[in-house]
Design a protein around this motif. Structure first.
Motif, PDB file in Angstrom:
ATOM      1  N   LYS A 173      -1.654  13.841  -8.609  1.00  0.00           N
ATOM      2  CA  LYS A 173      -1.480  14.665  -7.410  1.00  0.00           C
ATOM      3  C   LYS A 173      -2.785  15.334  -6.975  1.00  0.00           C
ATOM      4  O   LYS A 173      -2.998  15.588  -5.799  1.00  0.00           O
ATOM      5  CB  LYS A 173      -0.411  15.729  -7.665  1.00  0.00           C
ATOM      6  CG  LYS A 173       0.976  15.142  -7.841  1.00  0.00           C
ATOM      7  CD  LYS A 173       2.032  16.216  -7.998  1.00  0.00           C
ATOM      8  CE  LYS A 173       3.418  15.608  -8.135  1.00  0.00           C
ATOM      9  NZ  LYS A 173       4.474  16.641  -8.299  1.00  0.00           N
ATOM     10  N   GLU A 228       0.828  -1.211   0.000  1.00  0.00           N
ATOM     11  CA  GLU A 228       0.000   0.000   0.000  1.00  0.00           C
ATOM     12  C   GLU A 228       0.858   1.255   0.000  1.00  0.00           C
ATOM     13  O   GLU A 228       0.589   2.216  -0.735  1.00  0.00           O
ATOM     14  CB  GLU A 228      -0.916  -0.023   1.226  1.00  0.00           C
ATOM     15  CG  GLU A 228      -1.885   1.149   1.273  1.00  0.00           C
ATOM     16  CD  GLU A 228      -2.790   1.098   2.480  1.00  0.00           C
ATOM     17  OE1 GLU A 228      -3.742   1.894   2.538  1.00  0.00           O
ATOM     18  OE2 GLU A 228      -2.528   0.263   3.381  1.00  0.00           O
ATOM     19  N   LYS A 229       1.933   1.234   0.789  1.00  0.00           N
ATOM     20  CA  LYS A 229       2.829   2.385   0.838  1.00  0.00           C
ATOM     21  C   LYS A 229       3.516   2.615  -0.501  1.00  0.00           C
ATOM     22  O   LYS A 229       3.627   3.751  -0.987  1.00  0.00           O
ATOM     23  CB  LYS A 229       3.873   2.158   1.944  1.00  0.00           C
ATOM     24  CG  LYS A 229       4.810   3.325   2.150  1.00  0.00           C
ATOM     25  CD  LYS A 229       5.792   3.031   3.288  1.00  0.00           C
ATOM     26  CE  LYS A 229       6.762   4.201   3.470  1.00  0.00           C
ATOM     27  NZ  LYS A 229       7.731   3.916   4.565  1.00  0.00           N
ATOM     28  N   THR A 230       3.960   1.521  -1.114  1.00  0.00           N
ATOM     29  CA  THR A 230       4.642   1.622  -2.414  1.00  0.00           C
ATOM     30  C   THR A 230       3.696   2.161  -3.491  1.00  0.00           C
ATOM     31  O   THR A 230       4.043   3.080  -4.253  1.00  0.00           O
ATOM     32  CB  THR A 230       5.177   0.240  -2.839  1.00  0.00           C
ATOM     33  OG1 THR A 230       6.068  -0.251  -1.845  1.00  0.00           O
ATOM     34  CG2 THR A 230       5.908   0.333  -4.170  1.00  0.00           C
ATOM     35  N   ASP A 254      -9.569  11.530  -3.622  1.00  0.00           N
ATOM     36  CA  ASP A 254      -8.961  10.657  -2.606  1.00  0.00           C
ATOM     37  C   ASP A 254      -9.672   9.317  -2.505  1.00  0.00           C
ATOM     38  O   ASP A 254      -9.037   8.280  -2.307  1.00  0.00           O
ATOM     39  CB  ASP A 254      -8.978  11.350  -1.243  1.00  0.00           C
ATOM     40  CG  ASP A 254      -8.005  12.523  -1.183  1.00  0.00           C
ATOM     41  OD1 ASP A 254      -7.111  12.566  -2.043  1.00  0.00           O
ATOM     42  OD2 ASP A 254      -8.152  13.370  -0.273  1.00  0.00           O
ATOM     43  N   LEU A 268       0.961   3.860  -3.081  1.00  0.00           N
ATOM     44  CA  LEU A 268       0.529   5.216  -2.759  1.00  0.00           C
ATOM     45  C   LEU A 268       1.552   6.233  -3.252  1.00  0.00           C
ATOM     46  O   LEU A 268       1.190   7.290  -3.791  1.00  0.00           O
ATOM     47  CB  LEU A 268       0.333   5.353  -1.248  1.00  0.00           C
ATOM     48  CG  LEU A 268      -0.281   6.677  -0.753  1.00  0.00           C
ATOM     49  CD1 LEU A 268      -1.668   6.883  -1.355  1.00  0.00           C
ATOM     50  CD2 LEU A 268      -0.352   6.705   0.768  1.00  0.00           C
ATOM     51  N   GLU A 269       2.827   5.901  -3.103  1.00  0.00           N
ATOM     52  CA  GLU A 269       3.886   6.788  -3.595  1.00  0.00           C
ATOM     53  C   GLU A 269       3.832   6.886  -5.112  1.00  0.00           C
ATOM     54  O   GLU A 269       3.997   7.976  -5.690  1.00  0.00           O
ATOM     55  CB  GLU A 269       5.246   6.278  -3.141  1.00  0.00           C
ATOM     56  CG  GLU A 269       5.483   6.407  -1.639  1.00  0.00           C
ATOM     57  CD  GLU A 269       6.804   5.800  -1.212  1.00  0.00           C
ATOM     58  OE1 GLU A 269       7.475   5.180  -2.078  1.00  0.00           O
ATOM     59  OE2 GLU A 269       7.166   5.933  -0.028  1.00  0.00           O
ATOM     60  N   GLN A 270       3.610   5.759  -5.784  1.00  0.00           N
ATOM     61  CA  GLN A 270       3.541   5.766  -7.250  1.00  0.00           C
ATOM     62  C   GLN A 270       2.338   6.562  -7.750  1.00  0.00           C
ATOM     63  O   GLN A 270       2.453   7.394  -8.659  1.00  0.00           O
ATOM     64  CB  GLN A 270       3.463   4.322  -7.761  1.00  0.00           C
ATOM     65  CG  GLN A 270       4.722   3.509  -7.503  1.00  0.00           C
ATOM     66  CD  GLN A 270       4.544   2.047  -7.906  1.00  0.00           C
ATOM     67  OE1 GLN A 270       3.455   1.626  -8.321  1.00  0.00           O
ATOM     68  NE2 GLN A 270       5.613   1.279  -7.792  1.00  0.00           N
ATOM     69  N   GLU A 271       1.175   6.295  -7.153  1.00  0.00           N
ATOM     70  CA  GLU A 271      -0.046   6.991  -7.586  1.00  0.00           C
ATOM     71  C   GLU A 271       0.003   8.473  -7.239  1.00  0.00           C
ATOM     72  O   GLU A 271      -0.509   9.317  -7.976  1.00  0.00           O
ATOM     73  CB  GLU A 271      -1.263   6.349  -6.915  1.00  0.00           C
ATOM     74  CG  GLU A 271      -1.562   4.933  -7.361  1.00  0.00           C
ATOM     75  CD  GLU A 271      -2.316   4.891  -8.664  1.00  0.00           C
ATOM     76  OE1 GLU A 271      -2.710   5.970  -9.159  1.00  0.00           O
ATOM     77  OE2 GLU A 271      -2.500   3.792  -9.220  1.00  0.00           O
ATOM     78  N   GLY A 272       0.627   8.807  -6.111  1.00  0.00           N
ATOM     79  CA  GLY A 272       0.698  10.209  -5.693  1.00  0.00           C
ATOM     80  C   GLY A 272       1.511  11.044  -6.650  1.00  0.00           C
ATOM     81  O   GLY A 272       1.214  12.225  -6.878  1.00  0.00           O
ATOM     82  N   ASP A 273       2.552  10.451  -7.227  1.00  0.00           N
ATOM     83  CA  ASP A 273       3.395  11.187  -8.174  1.00  0.00           C
ATOM     84  C   ASP A 273       2.660  11.441  -9.489  1.00  0.00           C
ATOM     85  O   ASP A 273       2.884  12.450 -10.159  1.00  0.00           O
ATOM     86  CB  ASP A 273       4.673  10.399  -8.445  1.00  0.00           C
ATOM     87  CG  ASP A 273       5.569  10.335  -7.212  1.00  0.00           C
ATOM     88  OD1 ASP A 273       5.413  11.207  -6.329  1.00  0.00           O
ATOM     89  OD2 ASP A 273       6.409   9.414  -7.125  1.00  0.00           O
TER      90      ASP A 273
END
Length: 463
Positions: free
Chosen positions: A122, A110-112, A126, A114-119
């Motif tokens: 943006k 989930e953390k990984t 949500d 989330l970082e990919q999707e957030g980049d």
């Protein structure tokens, strides 16, 4: 002592080299003197007390005849092919992933994601982002997580299992029990409980070693069809003949009473069938409560099999039950020569601690094949709290790999009494003739004496 030129020479009793008197006082050979009467007990080196391996194992004739009779009468289609597939499946089978491990893996994914999707997104919604990440996590977990399928042994699968695993399972259990028979010749068990008894290999193996001294066998297996097949094997392949081994009782559940104990408790290839760690630990503590003398655990010689046994070892050594009916503490009898953390579990990458036993397979056709069973085992004994008297001159170490015999030296990989792994080149010069001959006569799985050199060190310091 002899005279050569102007110097007096003496032969060192340890390394057997001729030295002048001054050199003899400072001789650095590492082998302490071995009194044959202390360790060998009058036996030849090839049969020293550490030798616990067996030659190629054969099924008892009555068991082999009964198994062939049952299989021929059943006439299972493609039996040889199905037996081969089942054997490979059981060997490659892994433990089910624990719930805590699954949660940890999901959190990292989930953390990984989330970082990919957030980049990329943006300013996105949500709720949509959370749903998308959840779907990706679930999809990745389904793709990468091992899905363990529980086996339900009906009559047909039991027959295939008989063809695939009867001989190999018997050989592994016999080798493990022989460790007790060889090292404790005065131990004569009266009763046996075999948990996950399957086809009754624990009963046959223990009867082969102790014969009629065993007066009670309790076989516990959740499959009624397997119990029926095991009883047929005891009766020579039919349901009418008298059993070869008397006083064998079959149950589908463990005895309820906490106070009933058995001299021998065996669980072979059964802990790995349990769904999760909590179930395995509950069974381990139950089996230990039922143990009066020795608890014998056997699993496949894989990484998972070894780790299951180490879970059991750590649980029994480090945890105490709230209510104890037997105050004798658990003590590791074999294969470990210590109660420290397993050095093979610490070393990376993890290599399982396993052993091998040659055996002749069940002859499904006219010929019998000589095969090799690779297994891990653990034997835990009841201890009164008194430490065994330690020898003054040696410790025992376990040979954990194939012994390589070379001219004038023997390459040994050892698990030592101090909890460390050691690779040792044993020579007559540095370790003494007795240890050298013992090493040449030993093999993977045997115990080897490691002789102390304190005496020579103390002599060096006094010079």
């Amino acid at each position: 002592m002899f005279l050569l030129g102007s110097r007096m020479y003496v032969k060192c009793s340890r390394c057997h080299f001729a030295l002048c008197l001054r050199e003899a006082q400072r001789c650095q050979c590492s082998a302490a003197p071995l009194e044959q009467a202390d360790f060998l007990k009058g036996a030849p080196h090839r049969k020293h007390p550490g030798v616990t391996n067996l030659k190629t194992v054969r099924l008892p004739e009555q068991l082999q005849v009964a198994a062939q009779s049952v299989l021929q009468r059943a006439d299972v289609k493609s039996l040889t092919e199905r037996a081969h597939k089942l054997a490979n499946f059981l060997w490659s089978r892994k433990r089910a992933i624990e719930t805590s491990q699954l949660r940890e893996k999901a959190t990292l994914l989930e953390k990984t994601f989330l970082e990919q999707e957030g980049d990329i997104h943006k300013d996105g919604d949500d709720h949509k982002l959370a749903a998308r990440i959840k779907n990706r996590v679930l999809s990745e977990l389904r793709r990468t997580t091992y899905h363990r399928t529980p086996l339900r042994y009906n009559e047909e699968l039991g027959l295939v299992y008989m063809a695939a695993r009867l001989a190999g399972g018997y050989a592994a259990v016999l080798r493990a029990l022989n460790e007790i028979k060889k090292r404790e010749p005065l131990f004569v068990p009266y009763s046996l409980m075999d948990f996950g008894s399957g086809l009754g290999t624990g009963t046959w193996a223990s009867h082969s070693l102790w014969g009629d001294s065993l007066k009670e066998y309790v076989c516990v297996d959740s499959s009624g069809d397997m119990n029926t097949l095991a009883e047929q094997l005891l009766r020579g392949g039919s349901e009418m003949d008298n059993p070869v081994i008397q006083q064998v009782y079959f149950r589908q559940f463990l005895p309820v009473s906490r106070k009933v104990q058995f001299d021998l408790v065996v669980a072979a290839f059964s802990l790995s069938e349990l769904a999760n760690l909590n179930e395995r630990l509950n069974v381990i503590f139950t089996l230990w409560r039922k143990t009066n003398s020795y608890l014998v655990l056997v699993e496949n010689g894989t990484k998972d099999g070894h780790q299951i046994l180490m879970e059991a070892r750590d649980a029994l050594l480090n945890r105490e039950e709230e209510v104890q009916h037997d105050l004798r503490r658990p003590s590791i009898f074999a294969p470990c020569t210590h109660e420290l953390p397993c050095p093979k579990m610490i070393k990376r990458p993890v290599v399982p601690c396993n052993f091998t036993q040659f055996y002749y397979s069940l002859p499904l056709s006219r010929s019998q094949e000589r095969q090799q069973e690779k297994f891990s085992f653990l034997i835990i004994s009841r201890s009164d709290g008194e430490k065994a008297q330690e020898t003054e001159h040696w410790d025992m170490a376990r040979l954990i790999a194939q012994v390589r015999r070379r001219p004038r030296h023997v390459q040994c990989q050892l698990c030592c009494a101090n909890g460390e792994l050691k690779q040792l080149a044993v020579t007559a010069r540095h370790h003494g003739k007795d240890m050298y001959r013992c090493a040449r006569s030993s093999d993977w799985g045997d115990l080897l004496p490691i002789f102390h050199a304190e005496d020579s060190t103390e002599n060096d310091e006094t010079q």
